[in-house]
Design a protein around this motif. Structure first.
Motif, PDB file in Angstrom:
ATOM      1  N   THR A  28       0.836  -1.204   0.000  1.00 57.70           N
ATOM      2  CA  THR A  28       0.000   0.000   0.000  1.00 57.70           C
ATOM      3  C   THR A  28       0.869   1.252   0.000  1.00 57.70           C
ATOM      4  O   THR A  28       0.635   2.181  -0.776  1.00 57.70           O
ATOM      5  CB  THR A  28      -0.938   0.002   1.220  1.00 57.70           C
ATOM      6  OG1 THR A  28      -1.739  -1.177   1.206  1.00 57.70           O
ATOM      7  CG2 THR A  28      -1.848   1.216   1.213  1.00 57.70           C
ATOM      8  N   LYS A 110      -7.599  -9.926   3.082  1.00 57.76           N
ATOM      9  CA  LYS A 110      -8.591  -9.661   2.032  1.00 57.76           C
ATOM     10  C   LYS A 110      -8.945  -8.177   1.987  1.00 57.76           C
ATOM     11  O   LYS A 110      -9.024  -7.580   0.904  1.00 57.76           O
ATOM     12  CB  LYS A 110      -9.844 -10.496   2.283  1.00 57.76           C
ATOM     13  CG  LYS A 110     -10.876 -10.386   1.214  1.00 57.76           C
ATOM     14  CD  LYS A 110     -12.051 -11.312   1.480  1.00 57.76           C
ATOM     15  CE  LYS A 110     -13.077 -11.180   0.372  1.00 57.76           C
ATOM     16  NZ  LYS A 110     -14.228 -12.067   0.584  1.00 57.76           N
ATOM     17  N   GLU A 111      -9.114  -7.575   3.151  1.00 56.24           N
ATOM     18  CA  GLU A 111      -9.431  -6.149   3.221  1.00 56.24           C
ATOM     19  C   GLU A 111      -8.294  -5.305   2.648  1.00 56.24           C
ATOM     20  O   GLU A 111      -8.518  -4.378   1.868  1.00 56.24           O
ATOM     21  CB  GLU A 111      -9.694  -5.770   4.681  1.00 56.24           C
ATOM     22  CG  GLU A 111     -10.111  -4.339   4.888  1.00 56.24           C
ATOM     23  CD  GLU A 111     -10.355  -4.052   6.354  1.00 56.24           C
ATOM     24  OE1 GLU A 111      -9.998  -2.932   6.793  1.00 56.24           O
ATOM     25  OE2 GLU A 111     -10.887  -4.925   7.065  1.00 56.24           O
ATOM     26  N   ARG A 112      -7.068  -5.638   3.005  1.00 53.11           N
ATOM     27  CA  ARG A 112      -5.900  -4.893   2.522  1.00 53.11           C
ATOM     28  C   ARG A 112      -5.738  -5.070   1.016  1.00 53.11           C
ATOM     29  O   ARG A 112      -5.411  -4.129   0.299  1.00 53.11           O
ATOM     30  CB  ARG A 112      -4.646  -5.365   3.267  1.00 53.11           C
ATOM     31  CG  ARG A 112      -3.378  -4.663   2.876  1.00 53.11           C
ATOM     32  CD  ARG A 112      -3.415  -3.175   3.059  1.00 53.11           C
ATOM     33  NE  ARG A 112      -3.541  -2.811   4.450  1.00 53.11           N
ATOM     34  CZ  ARG A 112      -3.386  -1.573   4.895  1.00 53.11           C
ATOM     35  NH1 ARG A 112      -3.095  -0.590   4.080  1.00 53.11           N
ATOM     36  NH2 ARG A 112      -3.538  -1.306   6.164  1.00 53.11           N
ATOM     37  N   ASN A 113      -5.982  -6.275   0.517  1.00 52.28           N
ATOM     38  CA  ASN A 113      -5.875  -6.517  -0.920  1.00 52.28           C
ATOM     39  C   ASN A 113      -6.947  -5.758  -1.695  1.00 52.28           C
ATOM     40  O   ASN A 113      -6.691  -5.293  -2.809  1.00 52.28           O
ATOM     41  CB  ASN A 113      -5.948  -8.013  -1.225  1.00 52.28           C
ATOM     42  CG  ASN A 113      -4.640  -8.711  -0.983  1.00 52.28           C
ATOM     43  OD1 ASN A 113      -3.586  -8.086  -0.966  1.00 52.28           O
ATOM     44  ND2 ASN A 113      -4.697 -10.010  -0.783  1.00 52.28           N
ATOM     45  N   THR A 114      -8.126  -5.610  -1.122  1.00 53.93           N
ATOM     46  CA  THR A 114      -9.175  -4.812  -1.763  1.00 53.93           C
ATOM     47  C   THR A 114      -8.731  -3.354  -1.871  1.00 53.93           C
ATOM     48  O   THR A 114      -8.909  -2.723  -2.915  1.00 53.93           O
ATOM     49  CB  THR A 114     -10.493  -4.923  -0.973  1.00 53.93           C
ATOM     50  OG1 THR A 114     -10.872  -6.296  -0.906  1.00 53.93           O
ATOM     51  CG2 THR A 114     -11.595  -4.124  -1.626  1.00 53.93           C
ATOM     52  N   LEU A 115      -8.146  -2.835  -0.806  1.00 54.16           N
ATOM     53  CA  LEU A 115      -7.629  -1.461  -0.832  1.00 54.16           C
ATOM     54  C   LEU A 115      -6.540  -1.316  -1.885  1.00 54.16           C
ATOM     55  O   LEU A 115      -6.552  -0.360  -2.678  1.00 54.16           O
ATOM     56  CB  LEU A 115      -7.086  -1.073   0.544  1.00 54.16           C
ATOM     57  CG  LEU A 115      -6.352   0.266   0.625  1.00 54.16           C
ATOM     58  CD1 LEU A 115      -7.298   1.420   0.344  1.00 54.16           C
ATOM     59  CD2 LEU A 115      -5.690   0.431   1.981  1.00 54.16           C
ATOM     60  N   ASN A 116      -5.605  -2.262  -1.931  1.00 58.15           N
ATOM     61  CA  ASN A 116      -4.523  -2.199  -2.917  1.00 58.15           C
ATOM     62  C   ASN A 116      -5.064  -2.289  -4.341  1.00 58.15           C
ATOM     63  O   ASN A 116      -4.585  -1.611  -5.243  1.00 58.15           O
ATOM     64  CB  ASN A 116      -3.499  -3.307  -2.666  1.00 58.15           C
ATOM     65  CG  ASN A 116      -2.653  -3.035  -1.443  1.00 58.15           C
ATOM     66  OD1 ASN A 116      -2.583  -1.911  -0.959  1.00 58.15           O
ATOM     67  ND2 ASN A 116      -2.030  -4.073  -0.920  1.00 58.15           N
ATOM     68  N   GLN A 117      -6.077  -3.107  -4.532  1.00 54.45           N
ATOM     69  CA  GLN A 117      -6.687  -3.225  -5.854  1.00 54.45           C
ATOM     70  C   GLN A 117      -7.327  -1.901  -6.274  1.00 54.45           C
ATOM     71  O   GLN A 117      -7.199  -1.480  -7.424  1.00 54.45           O
ATOM     72  CB  GLN A 117      -7.731  -4.339  -5.841  1.00 54.45           C
ATOM     73  CG  GLN A 117      -8.344  -4.625  -7.182  1.00 54.45           C
ATOM     74  CD  GLN A 117      -9.350  -5.771  -7.117  1.00 54.45           C
ATOM     75  OE1 GLN A 117      -9.754  -6.202  -6.050  1.00 54.45           O
ATOM     76  NE2 GLN A 117      -9.750  -6.250  -8.268  1.00 54.45           N
ATOM     77  N   GLN A 118      -7.977  -1.226  -5.345  1.00 56.75           N
ATOM     78  CA  GLN A 118      -8.565   0.074  -5.652  1.00 56.75           C
ATOM     79  C   GLN A 118      -7.490   1.100  -5.980  1.00 56.75           C
ATOM     80  O   GLN A 118      -7.657   1.914  -6.896  1.00 56.75           O
ATOM     81  CB  GLN A 118      -9.421   0.551  -4.480  1.00 56.75           C
ATOM     82  CG  GLN A 118     -10.702  -0.234  -4.294  1.00 56.75           C
ATOM     83  CD  GLN A 118     -11.428   0.140  -3.017  1.00 56.75           C
ATOM     84  OE1 GLN A 118     -10.907   0.853  -2.162  1.00 56.75           O
ATOM     85  NE2 GLN A 118     -12.649  -0.366  -2.879  1.00 56.75           N
ATOM     86  N   TYR A 121      -6.258   0.389  -9.476  1.00 57.35           N
ATOM     87  CA  TYR A 121      -7.271   0.802 -10.459  1.00 57.35           C
ATOM     88  C   TYR A 121      -7.263   2.321 -10.632  1.00 57.35           C
ATOM     89  O   TYR A 121      -7.317   2.820 -11.761  1.00 57.35           O
ATOM     90  CB  TYR A 121      -8.650   0.310 -10.010  1.00 57.35           C
ATOM     91  CG  TYR A 121      -9.754   0.673 -10.959  1.00 57.35           C
ATOM     92  CD1 TYR A 121      -9.878   0.015 -12.182  1.00 57.35           C
ATOM     93  CD2 TYR A 121     -10.667   1.673 -10.647  1.00 57.35           C
ATOM     94  CE1 TYR A 121     -10.886   0.351 -13.070  1.00 57.35           C
ATOM     95  CE2 TYR A 121     -11.677   2.002 -11.529  1.00 57.35           C
ATOM     96  CZ  TYR A 121     -11.793   1.351 -12.737  1.00 57.35           C
ATOM     97  OH  TYR A 121     -12.785   1.691 -13.609  1.00 57.35           O
TER      98      TYR A 121
END
Length: 162
Positions: A28, A110-118, A121
């Motif tokens: 991140t 999973k939460e951290r990966n969602t943030l990194n994916q955003q 993007y």
């Protein structure tokens, strides 16, 4: 077959997931800093972690299957729930505690990966907008000399002799 090998594999999985979470937190920061070289190095570390997690999980499944087989429950799915039905209260509490801790680490990851994916993007959107600003644009798409006129030949669309 004792439960100790299952407990050891769960503890190792928790340790690997915690380490993986630290990598995700670093990722991140690197995404925010736009440090592509460090991100590339981090991705290599992530792949190593994923491989180790996969292998440890396979080891856990084998240990659970061996434990169930040793206790006459070979047909059951290799799950922690199936093991806790066959263990004493101390081992059951330890397994449930480790299971909860592992699930918490997976949820955090999973939460951290969602943030990194955003973040990735949004970075891609910014890059696309920046590229669109630098691309040359044709202002006269339909009018002007750039439109080629068809070459005249002896044949026309309208037959005036008919």
């Amino acid at each position: 077959m004792s439960v100790s090998s299952i407990i050891e594999s769960l503890e190792k999985l928790i340790k690997l997931h915690k380490s993986f979470n630290h990598l995700a937190i670093r990722k991140t920061a690197l995404l925010k800093a736009n440090d592509t070289e460090a991100i590339t190095a981090l991705l290599i570390q992530e792949q190593k972690h994923m491989k180790a997690i996969s292998q440890t999980d396979k080891d856990r499944e084998v240990a659970v299957a061996d434990f169930l087989r040793a206790n006459g429950k070979a047909g059951q799915p290799a799950s922690i729930h199936g093991v806790t039905e066959l263990t004493g209260t101390v081992e059951t509490e330890k397994l449930n505690q480790l299971k909860a801790e592992l699930m918490e680490e997976v949820a955090n990851l999973k939460e951290r990966n969602t943030l990194n994916q955003q973040l990735i993007y949004q970075s891609l959107q910014f890059i696309n907008v920046s590229l669109d600003m630098f691309r040359p644009r044709n202002q006269n798409l339909n009018y002007g000399n750039s439109v080629k006129k068809p070459a005249k030949s002896g044949i026309t669309m309208f037959d005036s002799k008919a």
